[in-house]
Design a protein around this motif. Structure first.
Motif, short mmCIF file in Angstrom:
data_model
loop_
_atom_site.label_atom_id
_atom_site.label_comp_id
_atom_site.label_asym_id
_atom_site.label_seq_id
_atom_site.Cartn_x
_atom_site.Cartn_y
_atom_site.Cartn_z
N ALA A 18 0.84 -1.07 0.02
CA ALA A 18 0.05 0.02 0.08
C ALA A 18 0.86 1.21 -0.11
CB ALA A 18 -0.91 -0.04 1.23
N ILE A 19 1.97 1.20 0.83
CA ILE A 19 2.94 2.33 0.85
C ILE A 19 3.58 2.56 -0.47
CG2 ILE A 19 5.06 3.17 2.02
CD1 ILE A 19 4.21 1.60 4.44
N LEU A 20 3.98 1.66 -1.04
CA LEU A 20 4.63 1.63 -2.44
C LEU A 20 3.75 2.04 -3.57
CD1 LEU A 20 7.03 -1.40 -2.11
CD2 LEU A 20 7.49 0.94 -1.41
N MET A 21 2.54 1.58 -3.51
CA MET A 21 1.62 1.97 -4.65
C MET A 21 1.26 3.66 -4.28
SD MET A 21 -0.91 -0.99 -5.27
CE MET A 21 -1.56 -1.28 -3.62
N THR A 22 1.16 3.96 -3.03
CA THR A 22 0.52 5.45 -2.80
C THR A 22 1.74 6.32 -3.43
OG1 THR A 22 -0.89 4.70 -0.87
CG2 THR A 22 -0.44 6.76 -0.93
N GLU A 23 2.89 5.97 -2.79
CA GLU A 23 4.15 6.68 -3.17
C GLU A 23 4.37 6.96 -4.71
OE1 GLU A 23 8.24 6.13 -1.37
OE2 GLU A 23 8.77 6.27 -3.26
N GLY A 62 -1.07 9.30 5.05
CA GLY A 62 -1.41 9.01 3.44
C GLY A 62 -0.50 10.43 2.95
N MET A 63 -0.67 11.51 3.39
CA MET A 63 -0.06 12.67 2.74
C MET A 63 1.36 12.62 2.83
SD MET A 63 -2.37 15.32 1.93
CE MET A 63 -1.38 16.63 2.27
N SER A 64 1.77 11.91 3.88
CA SER A 64 3.33 12.18 3.86
C SER A 64 3.86 11.07 2.84
CB SER A 64 3.97 11.55 5.16
OG SER A 64 3.62 10.17 5.32
N ILE A 65 3.18 10.10 2.59
CA ILE A 65 3.74 9.13 1.50
C ILE A 65 3.53 9.70 0.01
CG2 ILE A 65 3.20 6.79 0.40
CD1 ILE A 65 2.19 6.12 3.19
N VAL A 66 2.32 10.53 -0.01
CA VAL A 66 2.05 10.85 -1.67
C VAL A 66 3.19 11.96 -1.94
CG1 VAL A 66 0.32 12.32 -2.91
CG2 VAL A 66 -0.40 10.66 -1.52
N PHE A 67 3.55 12.82 -0.88
CA PHE A 67 4.50 13.97 -1.15
C PHE A 67 6.05 13.50 -0.88
CE2 PHE A 67 0.33 15.91 -1.12
CZ PHE A 67 0.53 16.64 -2.09
N ALA A 68 6.02 12.27 -0.46
CA ALA A 68 7.68 11.92 -0.50
C ALA A 68 7.93 11.26 -2.08
CB ALA A 68 7.71 10.63 0.32
#
Ligand SMILES: Cc1cc2nc3c(=O)[nH]c(=O)nc-3n(C[C@H](O)[C@H](O)[C@H](O)COP(=O)(O)OP(=O)(O)OC[C@H]3O[C@@H](n4cnc5c(N)ncnc54)[C@H](O)[C@@H]3O)c2cc1C
Length: 406
Positions: free
Chosen positions: A85-90, A272-278
């Motif tokens: 989930a993290i990698l997809m979101t990023e 969620g925001m932290s992953i998207v903007f990373a």
């Protein structure tokens, strides 16, 4: 070479899924985001023939909207590998941050509905899981024209309470007031997760949470907002004039319950925001790196100049710090959904959004004049990143709020 991913501990299945997400994000979302960003009238972003609807449809066809809903309702939450989930979101954030937020917010009311046992809520979550076309779109209606940071901070001052209020009459709440033009998906949403003042004497702390269809009588919309960054993300106000909201949609009528779960909400959204903007930070770095290997000035590629090398290394360090930090926080919070670390989530949101803004600005410097040109993606990335330090709560105000959870 762009940044090598050193989190390699994922299964073959996850790697295959990631390849699909990467393909969709770079072949569908990235070009759609660029095209939508260039439309001068935000009405055109949402018109019938807009490529936005293709993005929604493809996102749903890939079942990316099912990640947080339990299997019994048609979702896939139990099967989800948190790292996947993290990698997809990023990756989605890497491709287009504004569209990623639009897709994410579109799931919010339905993900929330799945958590409440009432039949109306469970049915809503089921319907959402079955939607493969993008006909159900959610929004999170919280900010009001005269209450922005007030929502992030909360408090029990009666003079500083929600302007959107609901009064229970029989089996319906009569709702009046306006949610601001900053509501993401505000003019296209079919459903809202609505924060509404129920006990004015308790100020912000007197709010309830309703999950409602937006076609109820008495509800209207404003115009799509014209803004600097994340232009593919539709935003607009929602107006309530004696709107009648059936009691069954008031998922949380008890303000004490809502206050007690504030931490979970903050951790979820900021995480969620932290992953998207990373992801966006990494995209800006990659563009700068590639450009530096091609552009020749002073008789050599600009990558050979020491100042450019040093800047790239500093950008690399910042991007990797933000990505690693976001992943570490998200893995912990996935494992502890009832008691997540709010402080880590807010710190990660602030770090990632500030890193994305800084790195996109540095990338612009490396591009020289072309950093400002529409021909290259950097100026858009910078605008998209800059918006994120205000989005979902101004970073400074979120930081103040987070100290309550230290
Ligand atoms: C891209 C984007 C997407 C968004 N999506 C949504 C959405 O989906 N739904 C939604 O409801 N809202 C959304 N918002 C709105 C967002 O949550 C608000 O913009 C944000 O909370 C800040 O509120 P404001 O803009 O009214 O600023 P204000 O609250 O007016 O703040 C202005 C400045 O004053 C400072 N300030 C204000 N009050 C205090 C205080 N008490 N203490 C210290 N400093 C203070 C702040 O730090 C800030 O610098 C979105 C915003 C953006 C930019």
């Amino acid at each position: 070479m762009t940044i090598r991913d050193i989190d390699i501990n994922v299964s073959k299945d996850v790697k295959a899924m990631l390849r699909e997400v990467e393909k969709f994000s770079m072949e569908v979302m990235r070009p759609a985001g660029i095209a939508l960003d260039r439309l001068s009238d935000p009405e055109d972003v949402i018109k019938k023939e807009s490529v936005l609807w293709d993005v929604f449809k493809r996102f749903r066809e890939m079942d990316l909207h099912l990640l947080q809903i339990p299997k019994r309702l048609g979702g896939m939450a139990e099967d989800l590998d948190p790292m996947a989930a993290i990698l997809m979101t990023e990756q989605l954030g890497y491709a287009d941050a504004g569209l990623t937020i639009s897709m994410g917010v579109s799931s919010l009311p339905f993900n929330a509905a799945a958590m409440f046992p009432m039949p109306a809520m469970q049915q809503l979550a089921k319907d959402f899981c079955g939607d493969k076309t993008g006909s159900l779109i959610g929004c999170w209606a919280i900010t009001e024209p005269d209450h922005g940071s007030d929502w992030s901070l909360g408090g029990n001052k009666p003079k500083c309470g929600p302007s959107v209020t609901g009064v229970l009459k029989g089996d319906e709440y009569i709702v009046n007031g306006e949610k601001s033009e900053w509501v993401s998906n505000g003019t296209i949403a079919t459903h809202a997760m609505l924060h509404v003042g129920l006990y004015p004497e308790r100020g912000m702390d007197g709010q309830g949470l309703a999950i409602i269809p937006l076609d109820l009588p008495g509800i209207s919309r404003g115009k799509p907002l014209d803004k600097m960054g994340q232009r593919p993300l539709n935003q607009g106000s929602i107006i309530f004039q004696d709107a009648r909201i059936p009691k069954k949609y008031m998922a949380v009528p008890n303000p004490d319950f809502l206050k007690a779960t504030t931490g979970q909400g903050l951790a979820n959204v900021n995480g969620g925001m932290s992953i998207v903007f990373a992801g966006l930070a990494k995209a800006a770095y990659d563009e700068a790196y590639r450009y530096s290997r091609k552009r020749v000035q002073g008789g050599s590629r600009i990558f050979e100049h020491k100042n450019v090398k040093l800047k790239l290394m500093q950008m690399f360090t910042r991007v990797e710090a933000a990505r690693a930090n976001a992943r570490r926080m998200a893995l912990y919070n996935f494992a502890n959904p009832m008691k997540p670390s709010v402080v880590h989530a807010v710190a990660a949101k602030c770090l990632s959004t500030e890193t994305a803004t800084r790195v996109a600005s540095d990338a612009m410097q490396i591009f020289g004049g072309y950093g400002l040109a529409k021909e290259y993606p950097i100026e858009k990335m910078f605008r998209d990143a800059r918006a994120s330090m205000i989005e979902d709560g101004v970073n400074e105000v979120l930081a103040i709020k987070a100290t309550e959870f230290m």
